[in-house]
Design a protein around this motif. Structure first.
Motif, PDB file in Angstrom:
ATOM      1  N   ASN A  10      21.907  11.939  70.215  1.00  0.00           N
ATOM      2  CA  ASN A  10      22.812  10.792  70.173  1.00  0.00           C
ATOM      3  C   ASN A  10      23.368  10.479  71.561  1.00  0.00           C
ATOM      4  OD1 ASN A  10      25.996   9.971  69.734  1.00  0.00           O
ATOM      5  ND2 ASN A  10      24.597   8.887  68.377  1.00  0.00           N
ATOM      6  N   LEU A  11      23.757  11.522  72.295  1.00  0.00           N
ATOM      7  CA  LEU A  11      24.269  11.328  73.649  1.00  0.00           C
ATOM      8  C   LEU A  11      23.207  10.699  74.540  1.00  0.00           C
ATOM      9  CD1 LEU A  11      26.439  11.723  75.825  1.00  0.00           C
ATOM     10  CD2 LEU A  11      25.553  14.049  76.163  1.00  0.00           C
ATOM     11  N   PHE A  12      21.972  11.151  74.370  1.00  0.00           N
ATOM     12  CA  PHE A  12      20.868  10.574  75.149  1.00  0.00           C
ATOM     13  C   PHE A  12      20.712   9.085  74.843  1.00  0.00           C
ATOM     14  CE2 PHE A  12      16.421   9.212  75.141  1.00  0.00           C
ATOM     15  CZ  PHE A  12      16.111   9.366  76.485  1.00  0.00           C
ATOM     16  N   LEU A  13      20.710   8.726  73.566  1.00  0.00           N
ATOM     17  CA  LEU A  13      20.525   7.326  73.179  1.00  0.00           C
ATOM     18  C   LEU A  13      21.673   6.442  73.666  1.00  0.00           C
ATOM     19  CD1 LEU A  13      19.133   7.681  69.539  1.00  0.00           C
ATOM     20  CD2 LEU A  13      17.904   6.837  71.543  1.00  0.00           C
ATOM     21  N   VAL A  14      22.907   6.928  73.514  1.00  0.00           N
ATOM     22  CA  VAL A  14      24.066   6.155  73.956  1.00  0.00           C
ATOM     23  C   VAL A  14      24.038   5.970  75.473  1.00  0.00           C
ATOM     24  CG1 VAL A  14      26.579   6.208  74.166  1.00  0.00           C
ATOM     25  CG2 VAL A  14      25.502   6.816  71.999  1.00  0.00           C
ATOM     26  N   SER A  15      23.657   7.003  76.192  1.00  0.00           N
ATOM     27  CA  SER A  15      23.581   6.920  77.653  1.00  0.00           C
ATOM     28  C   SER A  15      22.439   6.005  78.084  1.00  0.00           C
ATOM     29  CB  SER A  15      23.387   8.319  78.247  1.00  0.00           C
ATOM     30  OG  SER A  15      24.457   9.168  77.889  1.00  0.00           O
ATOM     31  N   PHE A  16      21.324   6.077  77.368  1.00  0.00           N
ATOM     32  CA  PHE A  16      20.192   5.190  77.647  1.00  0.00           C
ATOM     33  C   PHE A  16      20.596   3.732  77.416  1.00  0.00           C
ATOM     34  CE2 PHE A  16      16.251   3.066  76.118  1.00  0.00           C
ATOM     35  CZ  PHE A  16      15.524   3.140  77.297  1.00  0.00           C
ATOM     36  N   ARG A  17      21.388   3.500  76.376  1.00  0.00           N
ATOM     37  CA  ARG A  17      21.869   2.141  76.095  1.00  0.00           C
ATOM     38  C   ARG A  17      22.757   1.630  77.224  1.00  0.00           C
ATOM     39  NH1 ARG A  17      25.387   2.026  70.976  1.00  0.00           N
ATOM     40  NH2 ARG A  17      26.900   2.902  72.451  1.00  0.00           N
ATOM     41  N   LEU A  18      23.637   2.473  77.733  1.00  0.00           N
ATOM     42  CA  LEU A  18      24.511   2.066  78.834  1.00  0.00           C
ATOM     43  C   LEU A  18      23.689   1.730  80.077  1.00  0.00           C
ATOM     44  CD1 LEU A  18      27.294   1.680  80.113  1.00  0.00           C
ATOM     45  CD2 LEU A  18      27.344   4.145  80.586  1.00  0.00           C
ATOM     46  N   SER A  19      22.697   2.569  80.394  1.00  0.00           N
ATOM     47  CA  SER A  19      21.848   2.302  81.552  1.00  0.00           C
ATOM     48  C   SER A  19      21.083   0.994  81.382  1.00  0.00           C
ATOM     49  CB  SER A  19      20.857   3.460  81.763  1.00  0.00           C
ATOM     50  OG  SER A  19      21.528   4.641  82.132  1.00  0.00           O
ATOM     51  N   LYS A  20      20.586   0.756  80.154  1.00  0.00           N
ATOM     52  CA  LYS A  20      19.871  -0.487  79.874  1.00  0.00           C
ATOM     53  C   LYS A  20      20.777  -1.699  80.033  1.00  0.00           C
ATOM     54  CE  LYS A  20      15.490  -0.279  78.517  1.00  0.00           C
ATOM     55  NZ  LYS A  20      14.460  -1.171  79.090  1.00  0.00           N
ATOM     56  N   LEU A  21      21.984  -1.594  79.501  1.00  0.00           N
ATOM     57  CA  LEU A  21      22.926  -2.703  79.559  1.00  0.00           C
ATOM     58  C   LEU A  21      23.273  -3.042  81.004  1.00  0.00           C
ATOM     59  CD1 LEU A  21      24.682  -4.701  78.048  1.00  0.00           C
ATOM     60  CD2 LEU A  21      26.430  -2.928  77.814  1.00  0.00           C
ATOM     61  N   LEU A  22      23.503  -2.032  81.810  1.00  0.00           N
ATOM     62  CA  LEU A  22      23.797  -2.264  83.228  1.00  0.00           C
ATOM     63  C   LEU A  22      22.590  -2.859  83.953  1.00  0.00           C
ATOM     64  CD1 LEU A  22      25.844   0.962  84.015  1.00  0.00           C
ATOM     65  CD2 LEU A  22      26.680  -1.385  84.194  1.00  0.00           C
ATOM     66  N   LYS A  23      21.398  -2.399  83.577  1.00  0.00           N
ATOM     67  CA  LYS A  23      20.190  -2.920  84.211  1.00  0.00           C
ATOM     68  C   LYS A  23      20.025  -4.406  83.935  1.00  0.00           C
ATOM     69  CE  LYS A  23      15.256  -1.987  84.779  1.00  0.00           C
ATOM     70  NZ  LYS A  23      14.109  -1.133  84.358  1.00  0.00           N
ATOM     71  N   ARG A 148      19.059 -13.355  76.663  1.00  0.00           N
ATOM     72  CA  ARG A 148      19.933 -12.252  76.266  1.00  0.00           C
ATOM     73  C   ARG A 148      19.684 -11.835  74.813  1.00  0.00           C
ATOM     74  NH1 ARG A 148      21.126 -10.163  80.970  1.00  0.00           N
ATOM     75  NH2 ARG A 148      22.314 -11.555  82.326  1.00  0.00           N
ATOM     76  N   LEU A 149      19.086 -12.722  74.023  1.00  0.00           N
ATOM     77  CA  LEU A 149      18.851 -12.407  72.621  1.00  0.00           C
ATOM     78  C   LEU A 149      17.919 -11.214  72.468  1.00  0.00           C
ATOM     79  CD1 LEU A 149      19.216 -13.035  69.652  1.00  0.00           C
ATOM     80  CD2 LEU A 149      17.332 -14.685  69.832  1.00  0.00           C
ATOM     81  N   LEU A 150      16.814 -11.227  73.200  1.00  0.00           N
ATOM     82  CA  LEU A 150      15.871 -10.111  73.137  1.00  0.00           C
ATOM     83  C   LEU A 150      16.520  -8.823  73.625  1.00  0.00           C
ATOM     84  CD1 LEU A 150      13.049  -9.048  72.558  1.00  0.00           C
ATOM     85  CD2 LEU A 150      12.370  -9.759  74.867  1.00  0.00           C
ATOM     86  N   GLN A 151      17.308  -8.933  74.691  1.00  0.00           N
ATOM     87  CA  GLN A 151      18.004  -7.761  75.198  1.00  0.00           C
ATOM     88  C   GLN A 151      18.982  -7.215  74.170  1.00  0.00           C
ATOM     89  OE1 GLN A 151      19.730  -9.381  78.772  1.00  0.00           O
ATOM     90  NE2 GLN A 151      17.845  -9.161  79.959  1.00  0.00           N
ATOM     91  N   CYS A 152      19.671  -8.126  73.482  1.00  0.00           N
ATOM     92  CA  CYS A 152      20.622  -7.720  72.445  1.00  0.00           C
ATOM     93  C   CYS A 152      19.901  -7.022  71.296  1.00  0.00           C
ATOM     94  CB  CYS A 152      21.384  -8.935  71.938  1.00  0.00           C
ATOM     95  SG  CYS A 152      22.668  -8.556  70.726  1.00  0.00           S
ATOM     96  N   LEU A 153      18.710  -7.511  70.945  1.00  0.00           N
ATOM     97  CA  LEU A 153      17.931  -6.886  69.879  1.00  0.00           C
ATOM     98  C   LEU A 153      17.506  -5.474  70.268  1.00  0.00           C
ATOM     99  CD1 LEU A 153      15.681  -9.872  68.722  1.00  0.00           C
ATOM    100  CD2 LEU A 153      17.605  -8.843  67.492  1.00  0.00           C
ATOM    101  N   LYS A 154      17.133  -5.290  71.527  1.00  0.00           N
ATOM    102  CA  LYS A 154      16.755  -3.955  72.000  1.00  0.00           C
ATOM    103  C   LYS A 154      17.941  -3.001  71.937  1.00  0.00           C
ATOM    104  CE  LYS A 154      13.117  -5.518  75.177  1.00  0.00           C
ATOM    105  NZ  LYS A 154      12.707  -5.631  76.602  1.00  0.00           N
ATOM    106  N   LEU A 155      19.101  -3.483  72.385  1.00  0.00           N
ATOM    107  CA  LEU A 155      20.305  -2.658  72.347  1.00  0.00           C
ATOM    108  C   LEU A 155      20.707  -2.359  70.905  1.00  0.00           C
ATOM    109  CD1 LEU A 155      22.428  -4.374  75.152  1.00  0.00           C
ATOM    110  CD2 LEU A 155      21.199  -2.204  75.302  1.00  0.00           C
TER     111      LEU A 155
END
Length: 201
Positions: A10-23, A148-155
């Protein structure tokens, strides 16, 4: 052992999401730094009101990569809204399974209150207003573009997987204490509990 593994995933996924969002906003945050930021954010939220503690803890780690705390506040609030939306879907499914759709409708119609959402929204707006820069204004301006829609779907998919892990943690713990319990009712109760915990307060 299983619970610790689920927590780590879970920590990995949440951290991956944060990195993706910043990217998505042009900031390349290493996954290791994102993990540290989330760990410190969780720790800080134990001593300060949840969302403010998370913002402060995260910013302390990643301030080399971002301009202001207000930017982290915006992204954190966006994550919380996404998490609350996904958690709500799980919680509705769990509530329907446990109580039935008629009881759920009665609860929503008579007992549910939205004041916590208003408090969270006001807190976010105050933080964003007093700490705003041109960067945060550009963030809001670009928020509703089509790409942003596709990005939102990925997140959302990442959040869905992460929330599924959270619920499975409750189920594993519950079954270890009471193996005879109905697994789906336990999962439903876990989904409801997780939704309440995910609210941005």
């Amino acid at each position: 052992g299983a619970i610790l593994l689920v927590f780590a995933l879970n920590l990995f996924l949440v951290s991956f999401r944060l990195s993706k969002l910043l990217k998505y906003y042009g900031i390349n945050l290493p996954l290791g730094v994102s993990i540290k930021a989330n760990v410190q954010g969780y720790a800080a939220s134990l001593f300060i009101i949840s969302i403010f503690g998370q913002i402060a803890g995260r910013y302390n780690i990643i301030r080399r990569y971002v301009s202001t705390p207000a930017f982290i506040a915006v992204l954190t609030f966006m994550e919380r809204i996404l998490l609350a939306s996904v958690s709500l879907a799980f919680a509705l499914g769990g509530a329907i399974y446990i109580f039935g759709i008629e009881e759920l409708y009665k609860f929503i119609n008579e007992g549910f209150r939205l004041h916590i959402f208003f408090v969270a929204a006001i807190s976010f707006l105050i933080s964003a207003w007093f700490g705003r820069t041109r960067f945060e204004l550009r963030l809001f301006k670009n928020l509703f573009k089509k790409r942003r829609l596709l990005q939102c779907l990925k997140l959302s998919l990442i959040t869905l997987l992460a929330q599924g892990l959270v619920i499975s943690t409750f189920v594993i713990a519950g079954l270890s204490l009471a193996p005879e319990i109905d697994v789906w009712k336990l999962a439903g109760a876990a989904a409801i509990t997780s939704f309440v915990a995910s609210l941005p307060i």
